[in-house]
Design a protein around this motif. Structure first.
Motif, PDB file in Angstrom:
ATOM      1  N   PRO A 100       0.819  -1.222   0.000  1.00  0.00           N
ATOM      2  CA  PRO A 100       0.000   0.000   0.000  1.00  0.00           C
ATOM      3  C   PRO A 100       0.850   1.267   0.000  1.00  0.00           C
ATOM      4  CG  PRO A 100      -0.893  -1.583   1.556  1.00  0.00           C
ATOM      5  CD  PRO A 100       0.424  -2.138   1.081  1.00  0.00           C
ATOM      6  N   THR A 101       1.965   1.263   0.725  1.00  0.00           N
ATOM      7  CA  THR A 101       2.854   2.424   0.736  1.00  0.00           C
ATOM      8  C   THR A 101       3.460   2.647  -0.649  1.00  0.00           C
ATOM      9  OG1 THR A 101       3.349   2.100   3.079  1.00  0.00           O
ATOM     10  CG2 THR A 101       4.914   3.424   1.812  1.00  0.00           C
ATOM     11  N   ALA A 102       3.912   1.562  -1.297  1.00  0.00           N
ATOM     12  CA  ALA A 102       4.499   1.678  -2.638  1.00  0.00           C
ATOM     13  C   ALA A 102       3.471   2.179  -3.649  1.00  0.00           C
ATOM     14  CB  ALA A 102       5.085   0.334  -3.074  1.00  0.00           C
ATOM     15  N   VAL A 103       2.248   1.645  -3.582  1.00  0.00           N
ATOM     16  CA  VAL A 103       1.202   2.093  -4.506  1.00  0.00           C
ATOM     17  C   VAL A 103       0.867   3.560  -4.247  1.00  0.00           C
ATOM     18  CG1 VAL A 103      -1.201   1.764  -5.222  1.00  0.00           C
ATOM     19  CG2 VAL A 103       0.273  -0.221  -4.888  1.00  0.00           C
ATOM     20  N   ALA A 104       0.764   3.960  -2.984  1.00  0.00           N
ATOM     21  CA  ALA A 104       0.479   5.364  -2.656  1.00  0.00           C
ATOM     22  C   ALA A 104       1.567   6.287  -3.213  1.00  0.00           C
ATOM     23  CB  ALA A 104       0.354   5.540  -1.143  1.00  0.00           C
ATOM     24  N   LEU A 105       2.825   5.901  -3.058  1.00  0.00           N
ATOM     25  CA  LEU A 105       3.927   6.690  -3.629  1.00  0.00           C
ATOM     26  C   LEU A 105       3.823   6.769  -5.144  1.00  0.00           C
ATOM     27  CD1 LEU A 105       6.860   5.324  -1.445  1.00  0.00           C
ATOM     28  CD2 LEU A 105       6.189   7.746  -1.620  1.00  0.00           C
ATOM     29  N   ALA A 106       3.505   5.640  -5.784  1.00  0.00           N
ATOM     30  CA  ALA A 106       3.387   5.606  -7.242  1.00  0.00           C
ATOM     31  C   ALA A 106       2.240   6.492  -7.721  1.00  0.00           C
ATOM     32  CB  ALA A 106       3.205   4.167  -7.722  1.00  0.00           C
ATOM     33  N   VAL A 107       1.100   6.423  -7.032  1.00  0.00           N
ATOM     34  CA  VAL A 107      -0.049   7.253  -7.414  1.00  0.00           C
ATOM     35  C   VAL A 107       0.302   8.731  -7.266  1.00  0.00           C
ATOM     36  CG1 VAL A 107      -2.391   7.937  -6.720  1.00  0.00           C
ATOM     37  CG2 VAL A 107      -1.812   5.508  -6.977  1.00  0.00           C
ATOM     38  N   PRO A 125     -10.414 -11.606  -8.965  1.00  0.00           N
ATOM     39  CA  PRO A 125     -11.408 -11.547  -7.876  1.00  0.00           C
ATOM     40  C   PRO A 125     -11.014 -12.378  -6.658  1.00  0.00           C
ATOM     41  CG  PRO A 125     -12.514 -11.835  -9.983  1.00  0.00           C
ATOM     42  CD  PRO A 125     -11.036 -11.975 -10.245  1.00  0.00           C
ATOM     43  N   GLU A 126     -10.287 -13.476  -6.871  1.00  0.00           N
ATOM     44  CA  GLU A 126      -9.895 -14.364  -5.769  1.00  0.00           C
ATOM     45  C   GLU A 126      -8.741 -13.803  -4.926  1.00  0.00           C
ATOM     46  OE1 GLU A 126     -10.944 -16.671  -9.516  1.00  0.00           O
ATOM     47  OE2 GLU A 126      -9.600 -15.027  -9.034  1.00  0.00           O
ATOM     48  N   ASN A 127      -8.101 -12.752  -5.385  1.00  0.00           N
ATOM     49  CA  ASN A 127      -6.922 -12.222  -4.697  1.00  0.00           C
ATOM     50  C   ASN A 127      -7.337 -11.186  -3.638  1.00  0.00           C
ATOM     51  OD1 ASN A 127      -4.433 -11.268  -3.891  1.00  0.00           O
ATOM     52  ND2 ASN A 127      -3.611 -11.137  -5.964  1.00  0.00           N
ATOM     53  N   ALA A 128      -7.894 -11.678  -2.554  1.00  0.00           N
ATOM     54  CA  ALA A 128      -8.408 -10.800  -1.493  1.00  0.00           C
ATOM     55  C   ALA A 128      -7.343  -9.871  -0.908  1.00  0.00           C
ATOM     56  CB  ALA A 128      -9.057 -11.629  -0.388  1.00  0.00           C
ATOM     57  N   PRO A 129      -6.107 -10.320  -0.642  1.00  0.00           N
ATOM     58  CA  PRO A 129      -5.117  -9.383  -0.098  1.00  0.00           C
ATOM     59  C   PRO A 129      -4.818  -8.217  -1.042  1.00  0.00           C
ATOM     60  CG  PRO A 129      -4.405 -11.645   0.262  1.00  0.00           C
ATOM     61  CD  PRO A 129      -5.612 -11.704  -0.649  1.00  0.00           C
ATOM     62  N   SER A 130      -4.726  -8.485  -2.334  1.00  0.00           N
ATOM     63  CA  SER A 130      -4.457  -7.411  -3.291  1.00  0.00           C
ATOM     64  C   SER A 130      -5.658  -6.471  -3.411  1.00  0.00           C
ATOM     65  CB  SER A 130      -4.099  -7.997  -4.652  1.00  0.00           C
ATOM     66  OG  SER A 130      -3.522  -7.010  -5.467  1.00  0.00           O
ATOM     67  N   ARG A 131      -6.848  -7.023  -3.346  1.00  0.00           N
ATOM     68  CA  ARG A 131      -8.049  -6.184  -3.381  1.00  0.00           C
ATOM     69  C   ARG A 131      -8.078  -5.261  -2.161  1.00  0.00           C
ATOM     70  NH1 ARG A 131     -13.116  -9.884  -4.520  1.00  0.00           N
ATOM     71  NH2 ARG A 131     -14.109  -7.843  -4.422  1.00  0.00           N
ATOM     72  N   ARG A 132      -7.661  -5.785  -0.999  1.00  0.00           N
ATOM     73  CA  ARG A 132      -7.630  -4.952   0.212  1.00  0.00           C
ATOM     74  C   ARG A 132      -6.656  -3.787   0.063  1.00  0.00           C
ATOM     75  NH1 ARG A 132      -8.158  -9.845   2.814  1.00  0.00           N
ATOM     76  NH2 ARG A 132      -5.961  -9.957   3.345  1.00  0.00           N
ATOM     77  N   VAL A 133      -5.541  -4.011  -0.645  1.00  0.00           N
ATOM     78  CA  VAL A 133      -4.566  -2.936  -0.865  1.00  0.00           C
ATOM     79  C   VAL A 133      -5.247  -1.733  -1.500  1.00  0.00           C
ATOM     80  CG1 VAL A 133      -2.561  -2.241  -2.258  1.00  0.00           C
ATOM     81  CG2 VAL A 133      -2.496  -4.384  -0.990  1.00  0.00           C
ATOM     82  N   VAL A 134      -5.916  -1.954  -2.634  1.00  0.00           N
ATOM     83  CA  VAL A 134      -6.503  -0.812  -3.351  1.00  0.00           C
ATOM     84  C   VAL A 134      -7.737  -0.262  -2.640  1.00  0.00           C
ATOM     85  CG1 VAL A 134      -5.489  -1.409  -5.572  1.00  0.00           C
ATOM     86  CG2 VAL A 134      -7.725  -2.334  -4.974  1.00  0.00           C
ATOM     87  N   GLU A 135      -8.488  -1.126  -1.979  1.00  0.00           N
ATOM     88  CA  GLU A 135      -9.655  -0.645  -1.241  1.00  0.00           C
ATOM     89  C   GLU A 135      -9.233   0.255  -0.085  1.00  0.00           C
ATOM     90  OE1 GLU A 135     -11.544  -4.396  -0.445  1.00  0.00           O
ATOM     91  OE2 GLU A 135     -12.390  -4.502  -2.472  1.00  0.00           O
ATOM     92  N   LYS A 136      -8.153  -0.123   0.625  1.00  0.00           N
ATOM     93  CA  LYS A 136      -7.646   0.708   1.731  1.00  0.00           C
ATOM     94  C   LYS A 136      -7.209   2.078   1.230  1.00  0.00           C
ATOM     95  CE  LYS A 136      -4.893  -2.703   3.321  1.00  0.00           C
ATOM     96  NZ  LYS A 136      -3.866  -3.398   4.113  1.00  0.00           N
ATOM     97  N   LEU A 137      -6.723   2.120  -0.002  1.00  0.00           N
ATOM     98  CA  LEU A 137      -6.224   3.379  -0.561  1.00  0.00           C
ATOM     99  C   LEU A 137      -7.317   4.232  -1.193  1.00  0.00           C
ATOM    100  CD1 LEU A 137      -2.877   2.119  -2.131  1.00  0.00           C
ATOM    101  CD2 LEU A 137      -3.166   3.523  -0.065  1.00  0.00           C
ATOM    102  N   GLY A 138      -8.526   3.713  -1.266  1.00  0.00           N
ATOM    103  CA  GLY A 138      -9.628   4.513  -1.788  1.00  0.00           C
ATOM    104  C   GLY A 138      -9.924   4.323  -3.265  1.00  0.00           C
ATOM    105  N   PHE A 139      -9.320   3.324  -3.914  1.00  0.00           N
ATOM    106  CA  PHE A 139      -9.684   3.028  -5.298  1.00  0.00           C
ATOM    107  C   PHE A 139     -11.118   2.522  -5.311  1.00  0.00           C
ATOM    108  CE2 PHE A 139      -5.176   3.084  -5.825  1.00  0.00           C
ATOM    109  CZ  PHE A 139      -4.890   3.194  -7.187  1.00  0.00           C
ATOM    110  N   ARG A 140     -11.851   2.834  -6.355  1.00  0.00           N
ATOM    111  CA  ARG A 140     -13.219   2.345  -6.469  1.00  0.00           C
ATOM    112  C   ARG A 140     -13.267   1.187  -7.454  1.00  0.00           C
ATOM    113  NH1 ARG A 140     -13.775   4.958 -11.075  1.00  0.00           N
ATOM    114  NH2 ARG A 140     -12.731   6.942 -10.885  1.00  0.00           N
ATOM    115  N   GLU A 141     -14.104   0.217  -7.154  1.00  0.00           N
ATOM    116  CA  GLU A 141     -14.287  -0.915  -8.057  1.00  0.00           C
ATOM    117  C   GLU A 141     -15.200  -0.479  -9.195  1.00  0.00           C
ATOM    118  OE1 GLU A 141     -16.268  -5.332  -8.054  1.00  0.00           O
ATOM    119  OE2 GLU A 141     -15.397  -4.609  -6.175  1.00  0.00           O
ATOM    120  N   GLU A 142     -14.766  -0.738 -10.433  1.00  0.00           N
ATOM    121  CA  GLU A 142     -15.549  -0.309 -11.593  1.00  0.00           C
ATOM    122  C   GLU A 142     -16.245  -1.458 -12.321  1.00  0.00           C
ATOM    123  OE1 GLU A 142     -13.690   3.833 -13.134  1.00  0.00           O
ATOM    124  OE2 GLU A 142     -12.910   2.012 -14.076  1.00  0.00           O
ATOM    125  N   GLY A 143     -15.745  -2.651 -12.181  1.00  0.00           N
ATOM    126  CA  GLY A 143     -16.396  -3.749 -12.883  1.00  0.00           C
ATOM    127  C   GLY A 143     -15.455  -4.897 -13.158  1.00  0.00           C
TER     128      GLY A 143
END
Length: 187
Positions: A100-107, A125-143
């Motif tokens: 999450p820190t690396a993604v935040a820096l990249a964004v 969809p099965e990658n729950a830990p990776s989904r949590r990364v972007v959800e914690k950072l405020g990314f929205r799911e689009e589809g």
């Protein structure tokens, strides 16, 4: 090239853990054998794409050692001004806020220094830990993108998460992450 030994060691040690999430090469035409690129070939490709302005490859470090990789790719200018981010991390440091820190820096870099408007992250969809990364950072799911990438030997569906520059607070993504991350001091 100087990261080769460390990259190979982390990647080798995490092969089974990463296998369900990492892109694979689809079969080629009949009689054509497709091989996974060597480290040197990968670096040459990343450098060429970076030099062309289409990609920014990064290693991820934690406590002074290489623990993963983050790539900003598909950089598109003009009326789109967007890119997508992909990443992986050593299982030994997963869950410590490294990605999450690396993604935040990249964004922050994409929006503030580069002037991009939109960032996407596509995740199985099965990658729950990776989904949590972007959800914690405020990314929205689009589809859902059906059969989007060839992973682990088959074409796999991916959920699309996105963020535009106007959805990031003025303080930036990294500051937001430091404020909301588990264990952060509450106001």
């Amino acid at each position: 090239m100087r990261d080769q030994r460390a990259w190979r060691e982390v990647n080798r040690r995490n092969r089974e853990w990463l296998r369900p999430w990492e892109a694979t090469m689809p079969p080629g035409p009949p009689g054509h054998v497709v091989h996974r690129p060597t480290y040197r070939q990968m670096v040459r490709h990343l450098r060429a794409e970076a030099h062309a302005g289409r990609m920014l490859p990064f290693v991820v470090e934690y406590q002074g050692r290489l623990v993963g990789q983050l790539t900003i790719a598909g950089i598109t200018w003009g009326s789109m001004c967007s890119a997508h981010i992909g990443y992986w991390v050593d299982e030994a440091v997963a869950g410590r806020g490294v990605i999450p820190t690396a993604v935040a820096l990249a964004v922050d870099h994409c929006f503030r220094a580069m002037g991009l408007h939109r960032i996407e992250v596509c995740i199985r969809p099965e990658n729950a830990p990776s989904r949590r990364v972007v959800e914690k950072l405020g990314f929205r799911e689009e589809g859902l993108r059906p059969r989007y990438l060839h992973i682990d030997g088959a074409w796999r569906d991916h959920l699309v998460y996105a963020l535009t520059v106007d959805e990031v607070p003025e303080e930036g993504m990294l500051a937001r992450w430091h404020r909301v991350r588990p264990g952060a001091p509450q106001k």
